[in-house]
Design an enzyme around this catalytic site. Sequence first.
Site, PDB file in Angstrom:
ATOM      1  CE1 TYR A 126      -2.804  -3.299   1.014  1.00  0.00           C
ATOM      2  CE2 TYR A 126      -4.387  -1.531   0.740  1.00  0.00           C
ATOM      3  CZ  TYR A 126      -4.094  -2.882   0.817  1.00  0.00           C
ATOM      4  OH  TYR A 126      -5.105  -3.804   0.695  1.00  0.00           O
ATOM      5  CE  LYS A 172       3.441 -18.144   0.457  1.00  0.00           C
ATOM      6  NZ  LYS A 172       2.577 -19.332   0.536  1.00  0.00           N
ATOM      7  CG  ASP A 205      -0.428 -20.210   2.036  1.00  0.00           C
ATOM      8  OD1 ASP A 205       0.313 -19.570   2.798  1.00  0.00           O
ATOM      9  OD2 ASP A 205      -0.010 -21.163   1.360  1.00  0.00           O
ATOM     10  CG  ASP A 229      -7.630  -4.987   2.598  1.00  0.00           C
ATOM     11  OD1 ASP A 229      -8.702  -4.916   3.215  1.00  0.00           O
ATOM     12  OD2 ASP A 229      -7.435  -4.431   1.498  1.00  0.00           O
ATOM     13  CG  ASP A 233     -13.240  -8.377   3.047  1.00  0.00           C
ATOM     14  OD1 ASP A 233     -13.011  -7.543   3.946  1.00  0.00           O
ATOM     15  OD2 ASP A 233     -13.764  -8.079   1.956  1.00  0.00           O
TER      16      ASP A 233
END
Length: 336
Positions: A126, A172, A205, A229, A233
């Site tokens: 970002y 990750k 993941d 982010d 969700d």
Amino acid sequence: MKKYKIAVIHGDGIGPEVMEATLYVLNNLGLNFEFIPVEAGLNAWKKYKNPLPEETIDIIRKTDACLKGPTQTPPGPETFKSPTVTLRKLFDLYANIRPFKSRPGVPSIHKNVNMIIVRENTEELYSGIEYSIGENSIAIRVITKKACERIARFAFNLAKKEGYKKVTIVHKANVLKVTDGLFRSICFEVAKEYPDIITEEMIVDSAAMKIVMNPSDFNVIVTTNLYGDILSDVAAGITGGLGLAPSANIGDKYAIFEAVHGSAPDIAGKGIANPSALILSSAMMLKYLGEEKIGKMIENAIDSVLSEGKYLTKDLGGNTKTMEFAKAVVEKLNKL
Ligand code: ATP
């Protein structure tokens, strides 16, 4: 009585509808607020060719906090930069706090979920450093030691303050060895200062799958900007949807409170959006301002309305309108 000056961004799409409902609740608490409306987002862009006018920034600077409705940023390079991202950077709101709870009476895939995602809010992908090179493109993923340190400390302090047992570092680093490697190692360094809190790590993941399958295993998750982010969700999806997910953007000097959801253009203008996410965000704002008790009361009132099941918005299987829901919350508040 102390007066709180609050900048209010109504925003785009369902923003003005959920904001009206939220201000209705706030205006019925017996507190002394001065709400100062300021413009940002797609509507501001259409009016001024600027999604974040200088006047908005100047006014925000003079307030105690900002309550923000969702702003819409159309995708693609020909439009503008997200004013939300700009505000987070401008006010150095480095911690994005997103609590997810299964709530009584809300149909959801899982019960007993109570976790907080602490997302680094100012850098990583970002940072907005992107280039076109011929017919190709490149984005720079910035991870700094300073940002890792302060977000990790924020997450562990939050866990300690709120009585959570465990912090999960999500990254990750098996693939992004330098950038996520730095994030991971700094988080573990900071963890040493909190021996009473269990620290674990998880590849992003795998974390996504475990949030779907065993969400009650999580307490506090600390992660970088994009992972946070996306995982938010996922977490919203298993706890009743975006209509219920609040958030806070917190820095050392200022804070902005907003729902996790976007402007939901598909349901805008119909008066059917669920205002809970923004009302719960305003409860987080009250806690930030030192009004812990009233913030908790709002949360209890929402839980009470939801568990009764009489006033549910469309996303939760009912047909209650946005303002009717807000009125039901105020009725509950008056009885608490
Ligand atoms: P944006 O481009 O602003 O991010 P979007 O539609 O891509 O908008 P969201 O606004 O987050 O993303 O909406 C995703 C889905 O969730 C939509 O179908 C929307 O109607 C629904 N939704 C989001 N917020 C709410 C809400 N408060 N009440 C009910 N449904 C909602």
